[in-house]
Scaffold this active site. Structure first.
Site, short mmCIF file in Angstrom:
data_model
loop_
_atom_site.label_atom_id
_atom_site.label_comp_id
_atom_site.label_asym_id
_atom_site.label_seq_id
_atom_site.Cartn_x
_atom_site.Cartn_y
_atom_site.Cartn_z
N HIS A 409 -9.04 4.89 3.59
CA HIS A 409 -8.41 3.73 2.97
C HIS A 409 -7.34 3.09 3.85
CE1 HIS A 409 -8.29 1.05 -0.25
NE2 HIS A 409 -7.72 1.76 -1.20
N ASP A 413 -11.23 -1.21 2.83
CA ASP A 413 -10.83 -1.51 1.45
C ASP A 413 -11.95 -1.16 0.49
OD1 ASP A 413 -12.57 -4.04 0.98
OD2 ASP A 413 -11.51 -4.48 2.84
#
Length: 439
Positions: A409, A413
């Site tokens: 992350h 995204d």
């Protein structure tokens, strides 16, 4: 073997005073990636073994000393041969009278594994043969391999030999290791991690520094199941046929999706400080043109992840053949560094063992994503009414499979993961579309 810092000696094929020729096998070592056989670079006589079986060796350290016969005079070499004949074994020649230059055989970082099974030259303790899986069993049971008479080819110790020895009464001269008793009667026996387990420990510890984005959904594999059954029925009529599993289809679908979302095929380059400057370079993504999908495999030595090179350029049948090849080598502990390096994305097919849902962990420092597959199962669902004109609403039999995604992350995204997952879903649930993209 780029990146490998240490190896473990599995077995020696030679012993002191044994004669060797160039390219003869000296020993077998196990790294965190694969088992590799080290060969001699010289003709000569083994003078000293620097390590014993199961010892850990740093890459670049000497393994053994060899007296090079090319520098021994003819009468000395004749004396060696005469001594060997009198001893009845070529592995115990007399030491030459004149000193020869000693060379040290080192662990080579570009060493390649040999496929042939070594033929023992003597019955010495360094000549006992066994696969890495059997040696792992011996270590767990605390049994010395020299105590077992192998019944396999060339005296190789088999799993059945170990089990038979373990079930027989132990002699007092070889007592098992004493576990440590605790206050409540529990006993604790320490076990050293294998090189692969030790590497997994390091990688999983490092993975804690990666913030994972988790995404899960289900695949309707009903249409894929029908196509797979048709192809398998057709292949049954052919010679040397192999049944197709779901995995090659899903890997092909994933490769097509990664081609559209290359960020998930990239790697992260983290900030580093150069030796000449205290400033750090900013993190960046390195996009890669080649898609090499790794497959997590459970082996007797532990978890390993070989990869399929240029997956997007292969047909489903070619992917299936490559999976079979890698699986066979993994079970035998014969995967090469080429098979184990260069992966860009990983698939964990844990559902083939069991489990409906899975949340995989990114273990590789050169990847930003991993896909986990649960087991295929049959459920009841509503017909969507496509093509029959009745508007649906009927209960029908569906085959589904859970897919769980994890992404780094820091650079990926959630929307990108979701879109890539939907791309995979589209190919899997309408598998006939993949035929157009086969190369």
């Amino acid at each position: 073997m780029l990146g490998i810092k240490e190896v473990q000696i599995i077995q020696w094929f030679v012993e002191p005073e044994a004669r060797v020729e160039q390219f003869d096998k000296l020993c077998e070592v196990q790294s965190d990636k694969a088992a590799i056989e080290i060969t001699s670079r010289y003709d000569g006589v083994i003078k000293k073994l620097h390590y014993a079986a199961n010892d850990t060796v740093q890459v670049g350290k000497p393994l053994c000393d060899i007296d090079v016969l090319s520098q021994v005079e003819a009468e000395d070499e004749a004396a060696v041969e005469t001594s060997a004949e009198q001893a009845g074994s070529p592995s115990s020649p007399q030491q030459p009278q004149k000193a020869a230059e000693q060379y040290q055989s080192e662990v080579q970082e570009n060493g390649k594994p040999q496929q042939d099974t070594p033929t023992p030259r003597s019955n010495g303790k360094h000549k006992t043969l066994a696969t890495p899986a059997v040696r792992g069993l011996l270590k767990d049971l605390k049994i010395n391999i020299t105590q077992i008479t192998g019944t396999g080819k060339d005296g190789r110790v088999l799993k059945e030999d170990v089990q038979k020895h373990a079930s027989s009464p132990r002699t007092p001269s070889n007592p098992p290791s004493t576990p440590t008793p605790t206050n409540n009667g529990q006993t604790e026996t320490p076990i050293t991690l294998t090189p692969i387990q030790a590497q997994m420990f390091k990688k999983m510890t490092r993975s804690l520094s990666i913030p994972h984005f988790l995404y899960a959904d289900e695949l309707d594999i009903t249409a894929l199941s029908r196509l797979r059954t048709t192809l398998n029925n057709h292949s049954n009529k052919q010679k040397d046929h192999h049944k197709l599993s779901y995995l090659p289809f899903i890997i092909k679908a994933l490769a097509l999706a990664l081609d559209r979302y290359p960020i998930l095929n990239a790697r992260v380059e983290t900030p580093t400080t150069t030796s000449t400057s205290t400033s750090t370079s900013p993190p960046r993504l390195i996009l890669r043109s080649q898609i090499n999908i790794g497959i997590a495999m459970d082996t007797p030595l532990g978890l390993i992840v070989p990869n399929i090179k240029s997956t997007s350029t292969l047909s489903i049948l070619s992917i299936a053949a490559e999976i079979r090849r890698l699986s066979a080598l993994a079970r035998a502990g014969k995967l090469t560094p080429h098979d184990l390096t260069g992966g860009t994305f990983t698939v964990s097919n844990i559902g083939s063992i069991g489990g409906t849902y899975v949340a995989p962990i990114i273990a590789s420092g050169t990847e930003v994503g991993i896909l986990g597959l649960g087991r295929a199962r049959t459920v009841a669902g509503f017909d969507d009414g496509d093509g029959d004109g009745d508007g649906g609403g009927r209960w029908v039999r569906r085959e589904v499979m859970h897919m769980g995604w994890s992404a780094d992350h820091r650079v990926v995204d959630g929307a990108t993961v979701a879109r890539c997952a939907e791309e995979v879903r589209g190919w899997v649930e309408r598998p006939e579309g993949m035929v157009v993209c086969l190369r």
